[in-house]
Design a protein around this motif. Sequence first.
Motif, PDB file in Angstrom:
ATOM      1  N   ALA A  11     -38.160   5.562 -39.319  1.00 58.39           N
ATOM      2  CA  ALA A  11     -37.558   5.660 -37.985  1.00 58.39           C
ATOM      3  C   ALA A  11     -37.954   6.976 -37.317  1.00 58.39           C
ATOM      4  O   ALA A  11     -38.290   7.003 -36.130  1.00 58.39           O
ATOM      5  CB  ALA A  11     -36.050   5.535 -38.082  1.00 58.39           C
ATOM      6  N   VAL A  12     -37.919   8.075 -38.063  1.00 54.84           N
ATOM      7  CA  VAL A  12     -38.309   9.381 -37.515  1.00 54.84           C
ATOM      8  C   VAL A  12     -39.789   9.359 -37.135  1.00 54.84           C
ATOM      9  O   VAL A  12     -40.183   9.867 -36.083  1.00 54.84           O
ATOM     10  CB  VAL A  12     -37.996  10.517 -38.517  1.00 54.84           C
ATOM     11  N   LEU A  13     -40.612   8.765 -37.954  1.00 56.48           N
ATOM     12  CA  LEU A  13     -42.036   8.680 -37.682  1.00 56.48           C
ATOM     13  C   LEU A  13     -42.301   7.887 -36.408  1.00 56.48           C
ATOM     14  O   LEU A  13     -43.121   8.286 -35.576  1.00 56.48           O
ATOM     15  CB  LEU A  13     -42.761   8.040 -38.872  1.00 56.48           C
ATOM     16  N   VAL A  14     -41.613   6.780 -36.233  1.00 55.84           N
ATOM     17  CA  VAL A  14     -41.773   5.964 -35.032  1.00 55.84           C
ATOM     18  C   VAL A  14     -41.329   6.750 -33.803  1.00 55.84           C
ATOM     19  O   VAL A  14     -41.991   6.715 -32.754  1.00 55.84           O
ATOM     20  CB  VAL A  14     -40.984   4.639 -35.166  1.00 55.84           C
ATOM     21  N   LEU A  15     -40.230   7.473 -33.894  1.00 52.49           N
ATOM     22  CA  LEU A  15     -39.748   8.258 -32.761  1.00 52.49           C
ATOM     23  C   LEU A  15     -40.716   9.380 -32.397  1.00 52.49           C
ATOM     24  O   LEU A  15     -40.900   9.691 -31.224  1.00 52.49           O
ATOM     25  CB  LEU A  15     -38.365   8.827 -33.062  1.00 52.49           C
ATOM     26  N   LEU A  16     -41.325  10.003 -33.382  1.00 55.75           N
ATOM     27  CA  LEU A  16     -42.223  11.113 -33.111  1.00 55.75           C
ATOM     28  C   LEU A  16     -43.551  10.660 -32.520  1.00 55.75           C
ATOM     29  O   LEU A  16     -44.232  11.454 -31.864  1.00 55.75           O
ATOM     30  CB  LEU A  16     -42.469  11.928 -34.384  1.00 55.75           C
ATOM     31  N   THR A  17     -43.932   9.435 -32.708  1.00 54.16           N
ATOM     32  CA  THR A  17     -45.182   8.963 -32.120  1.00 54.16           C
ATOM     33  C   THR A  17     -45.075   8.851 -30.606  1.00 54.16           C
ATOM     34  O   THR A  17     -46.081   8.843 -29.918  1.00 54.16           O
ATOM     35  CB  THR A  17     -45.601   7.601 -32.701  1.00 54.16           C
ATOM     36  N   GLY A  18     -43.886   8.798 -30.083  1.00 55.81           N
ATOM     37  CA  GLY A  18     -43.672   8.723 -28.641  1.00 55.81           C
ATOM     38  C   GLY A  18     -43.318  10.057 -28.028  1.00 55.81           C
ATOM     39  O   GLY A  18     -42.628  10.101 -27.017  1.00 55.81           O
ATOM     40  N   CYS A  19     -43.781  11.155 -28.585  1.00 55.46           N
ATOM     41  CA  CYS A  19     -43.435  12.489 -28.082  1.00 55.46           C
ATOM     42  C   CYS A  19     -43.848  12.695 -26.630  1.00 55.46           C
ATOM     43  O   CYS A  19     -43.191  13.407 -25.886  1.00 55.46           O
ATOM     44  CB  CYS A  19     -44.072  13.576 -28.946  1.00 55.46           C
ATOM     45  N   GLU A  20     -44.952  12.084 -26.230  1.00 56.90           N
ATOM     46  CA  GLU A  20     -45.393  12.228 -24.846  1.00 56.90           C
ATOM     47  C   GLU A  20     -44.356  11.670 -23.885  1.00 56.90           C
ATOM     48  O   GLU A  20     -44.161  12.190 -22.800  1.00 56.90           O
ATOM     49  CB  GLU A  20     -46.721  11.518 -24.640  1.00 56.90           C
TER      50      GLU A  20
END
Length: 127
Positions: A11-20
């Motif tokens: 879940a954290v990994l998925v959230l961090l991929t959308g940092c832009e």
Amino acid sequence: MNIRRFLAFAAVLVLLTGCEELGIPDPKKDAERKQAEGEAIGSACRHAGRSLEDCYARNPRAPKAAIFSGWRSMNDYMIENKLEIVPPPPDTMPESQAPGNSETHSAPADNHGDGHTRLSAPARRHT
């Protein structure tokens, strides 16, 4: 318990991929954007027949190296393809900054074609 950690990590990994999308700045992308904008400015200046010095003066925030790179590449392209410059339209000033435009001047004069100049009537308010 390992499954919960794995799911939390995923879940954290998925959230961090959308940092832009979160508005987190990326210095590398910002530098690439500034470089591309500077090159576009330089290309446009050369196409319009402006000198490098004029281009630098008109765009003080753009990186000079990027402006030069764009100007030089457009120059090479124009020579290679025998393109002429496309002169830009004359610079225009907003009416509030035009010479002779001041709020202390009297009302504008109307020339009625009879050789006499008359002051125009004040504007009427419609209520």
